[in-house]
Design a protein around this motif. Structure first.
Motif, PDB file in Angstrom:
ATOM      1  N   SER A  96       0.837  -1.207   0.000  1.00  0.00           N
ATOM      2  CA  SER A  96       0.000   0.000   0.000  1.00  0.00           C
ATOM      3  C   SER A  96       0.870   1.255   0.000  1.00  0.00           C
ATOM      4  O   SER A  96       0.530   2.249  -0.645  1.00  0.00           O
ATOM      5  CB  SER A  96      -0.976   0.002   1.170  1.00  0.00           C
ATOM      6  OG  SER A  96      -0.323   0.238   2.382  1.00  0.00           O
ATOM      7  N   ALA A  97       2.016   1.227   0.685  1.00  0.00           N
ATOM      8  CA  ALA A  97       2.936   2.369   0.666  1.00  0.00           C
ATOM      9  C   ALA A  97       3.471   2.589  -0.751  1.00  0.00           C
ATOM     10  O   ALA A  97       3.561   3.728  -1.235  1.00  0.00           O
ATOM     11  CB  ALA A  97       4.085   2.143   1.642  1.00  0.00           C
ATOM     12  N   PHE A  98       3.790   1.493  -1.433  1.00  0.00           N
ATOM     13  CA  PHE A  98       4.290   1.582  -2.808  1.00  0.00           C
ATOM     14  C   PHE A  98       3.238   2.204  -3.729  1.00  0.00           C
ATOM     15  O   PHE A  98       3.527   3.124  -4.485  1.00  0.00           O
ATOM     16  CB  PHE A  98       4.687   0.194  -3.313  1.00  0.00           C
ATOM     17  CG  PHE A  98       5.015   0.154  -4.772  1.00  0.00           C
ATOM     18  CD1 PHE A  98       6.248   0.578  -5.229  1.00  0.00           C
ATOM     19  CD2 PHE A  98       4.070  -0.298  -5.698  1.00  0.00           C
ATOM     20  CE1 PHE A  98       6.550   0.552  -6.591  1.00  0.00           C
ATOM     21  CE2 PHE A  98       4.361  -0.322  -7.055  1.00  0.00           C
ATOM     22  CZ  PHE A  98       5.600   0.101  -7.503  1.00  0.00           C
ATOM     23  N   PHE A  99       2.003   1.699  -3.637  1.00  0.00           N
ATOM     24  CA  PHE A  99       0.948   2.224  -4.515  1.00  0.00           C
ATOM     25  C   PHE A  99       0.574   3.665  -4.173  1.00  0.00           C
ATOM     26  O   PHE A  99       0.260   4.459  -5.061  1.00  0.00           O
ATOM     27  CB  PHE A  99      -0.276   1.310  -4.508  1.00  0.00           C
ATOM     28  CG  PHE A  99      -0.023   0.014  -5.242  1.00  0.00           C
ATOM     29  CD1 PHE A  99       0.308   0.019  -6.590  1.00  0.00           C
ATOM     30  CD2 PHE A  99      -0.084  -1.194  -4.580  1.00  0.00           C
ATOM     31  CE1 PHE A  99       0.545  -1.160  -7.264  1.00  0.00           C
ATOM     32  CE2 PHE A  99       0.170  -2.391  -5.254  1.00  0.00           C
ATOM     33  CZ  PHE A  99       0.494  -2.379  -6.597  1.00  0.00           C
ATOM     34  N   ALA A 100       0.612   4.029  -2.897  1.00  0.00           N
ATOM     35  CA  ALA A 100       0.343   5.413  -2.490  1.00  0.00           C
ATOM     36  C   ALA A 100       1.393   6.339  -3.100  1.00  0.00           C
ATOM     37  O   ALA A 100       1.072   7.410  -3.604  1.00  0.00           O
ATOM     38  CB  ALA A 100       0.341   5.539  -0.975  1.00  0.00           C
ATOM     39  N   ALA A 101       2.647   5.916  -3.093  1.00  0.00           N
ATOM     40  CA  ALA A 101       3.738   6.711  -3.692  1.00  0.00           C
ATOM     41  C   ALA A 101       3.534   6.830  -5.198  1.00  0.00           C
ATOM     42  O   ALA A 101       3.773   7.894  -5.786  1.00  0.00           O
ATOM     43  CB  ALA A 101       5.092   6.078  -3.376  1.00  0.00           C
ATOM     44  N   GLU A 102       3.080   5.761  -5.841  1.00  0.00           N
ATOM     45  CA  GLU A 102       2.816   5.793  -7.286  1.00  0.00           C
ATOM     46  C   GLU A 102       1.707   6.778  -7.613  1.00  0.00           C
ATOM     47  O   GLU A 102       1.784   7.503  -8.605  1.00  0.00           O
ATOM     48  CB  GLU A 102       2.431   4.383  -7.784  1.00  0.00           C
ATOM     49  CG  GLU A 102       3.576   3.403  -7.901  1.00  0.00           C
ATOM     50  CD  GLU A 102       4.568   3.807  -8.998  1.00  0.00           C
ATOM     51  OE1 GLU A 102       4.127   4.003 -10.142  1.00  0.00           O
ATOM     52  OE2 GLU A 102       5.766   3.934  -8.687  1.00  0.00           O
ATOM     53  N   LEU A 103       0.669   6.814  -6.789  1.00  0.00           N
ATOM     54  CA  LEU A 103      -0.457   7.714  -7.042  1.00  0.00           C
ATOM     55  C   LEU A 103      -0.077   9.188  -6.836  1.00  0.00           C
ATOM     56  O   LEU A 103      -0.629  10.075  -7.489  1.00  0.00           O
ATOM     57  CB  LEU A 103      -1.640   7.360  -6.127  1.00  0.00           C
ATOM     58  CG  LEU A 103      -2.338   6.035  -6.463  1.00  0.00           C
ATOM     59  CD1 LEU A 103      -3.365   5.701  -5.385  1.00  0.00           C
ATOM     60  CD2 LEU A 103      -3.004   6.089  -7.828  1.00  0.00           C
ATOM     61  N   ASP A 104       0.853   9.414  -5.905  1.00  0.00           N
ATOM     62  CA  ASP A 104       1.296  10.793  -5.629  1.00  0.00           C
ATOM     63  C   ASP A 104       2.227  11.337  -6.700  1.00  0.00           C
ATOM     64  O   ASP A 104       2.406  12.545  -6.818  1.00  0.00           O
ATOM     65  CB  ASP A 104       2.005  10.861  -4.260  1.00  0.00           C
ATOM     66  CG  ASP A 104       1.003  10.743  -3.114  1.00  0.00           C
ATOM     67  OD1 ASP A 104      -0.195  10.910  -3.382  1.00  0.00           O
ATOM     68  OD2 ASP A 104       1.457  10.465  -1.975  1.00  0.00           O
ATOM     69  N   ARG A 105       2.830  10.452  -7.470  1.00  0.00           N
ATOM     70  CA  ARG A 105       3.796  10.879  -8.490  1.00  0.00           C
ATOM     71  C   ARG A 105       3.053  11.585  -9.610  1.00  0.00           C
ATOM     72  O   ARG A 105       2.016  11.086 -10.100  1.00  0.00           O
ATOM     73  CB  ARG A 105       4.509   9.634  -9.027  1.00  0.00           C
ATOM     74  CG  ARG A 105       5.774   9.964  -9.781  1.00  0.00           C
ATOM     75  CD  ARG A 105       6.596   8.732 -10.092  1.00  0.00           C
ATOM     76  NE  ARG A 105       7.314   8.316  -8.883  1.00  0.00           N
ATOM     77  CZ  ARG A 105       7.505   7.033  -8.548  1.00  0.00           C
ATOM     78  NH1 ARG A 105       7.071   6.079  -9.317  1.00  0.00           N
ATOM     79  NH2 ARG A 105       8.158   6.741  -7.455  1.00  0.00           N
ATOM     80  N   PRO A 106       3.534  12.745 -10.060  1.00  0.00           N
ATOM     81  CA  PRO A 106       2.835  13.454 -11.145  1.00  0.00           C
ATOM     82  C   PRO A 106       2.854  12.659 -12.449  1.00  0.00           C
ATOM     83  O   PRO A 106       3.854  12.010 -12.769  1.00  0.00           O
ATOM     84  CB  PRO A 106       3.621  14.774 -11.298  1.00  0.00           C
ATOM     85  CG  PRO A 106       4.889  14.601 -10.499  1.00  0.00           C
ATOM     86  CD  PRO A 106       4.729  13.425  -9.574  1.00  0.00           C
TER      87      PRO A 106
END
Length: 108
Positions: A96-106
Motif C-alpha cells: 500500500s505504501a508503494f501504490f500510495a507513492a505511485e499515485l502521488d507521483r505526477p
C-alpha cells in the motif's frame, strides 16, 4: 520434546510406556524405579523421558494441574497462524505504501 537433538517417539510407544509404568509399579520400590525399567525395556533414551510422558498423561486425564496436550497443540497452531498473519500484514503495508507513492507521483 523440541529441539534438533531430541528423538521423536511415536504416540503408541508413549502410551504403552505410561500403561507399563502403571502395570509394573507394584513390582518396584519406587515409581522412578518402574519408569527406569520401562525405559530400559522399550529402548527409551532416559527414564526422565518416561516420567514426562506419565506426568503429561496425568494432566491430560485431569488428575494433575497443567496444560493439556490438546491445549498445547492449539496454542502452537494459533502462534503459527499469528505469525502468518503478521507476515501478510507486513506485505500489504509495504504494497500500500508503494501504490500510495505511485499515485502521488505526477503523471506526464
Amino acid at each position: 520434546m523440541s529441539g534438533s537433538t531430541s528423538k521423536r517417539y511415536p504416540a503408541e510407544l508413549r502410551e504403552r510406556a505410561v500403561r507399563m509404568v502403571a502395570e509394573v509399579r507394584a513390582e518396584h520400590e519406587s515409581e522412578w524405579a518402574a519408569m527406569s525399567r520401562v525405559a530400559e525395556l522399550l529402548g527409551v533414551g532416559t527414564p526422565e523421558t518416561v516420567r514426562k510422558w506419565c506426568r503429561q498423561a496425568q494432566v491430560d486425564a485431569g488428575q494433575r494441574p497443567g496444560v493439556t496436550s490438546e491445549e498445547s497443540a492449539e496454542l502452537k497452531r494459533l502462534k503459527r497462524e499469528n505469525a502468518e498473519l503478521k507476515r501478510a500484514n507486513a506485505i500489504l503495508k509495504s504494497a500500500s505504501a508503494f501504490f500510495a507513492a505511485e499515485l502521488d507521483r505526477p503523471q506526464r
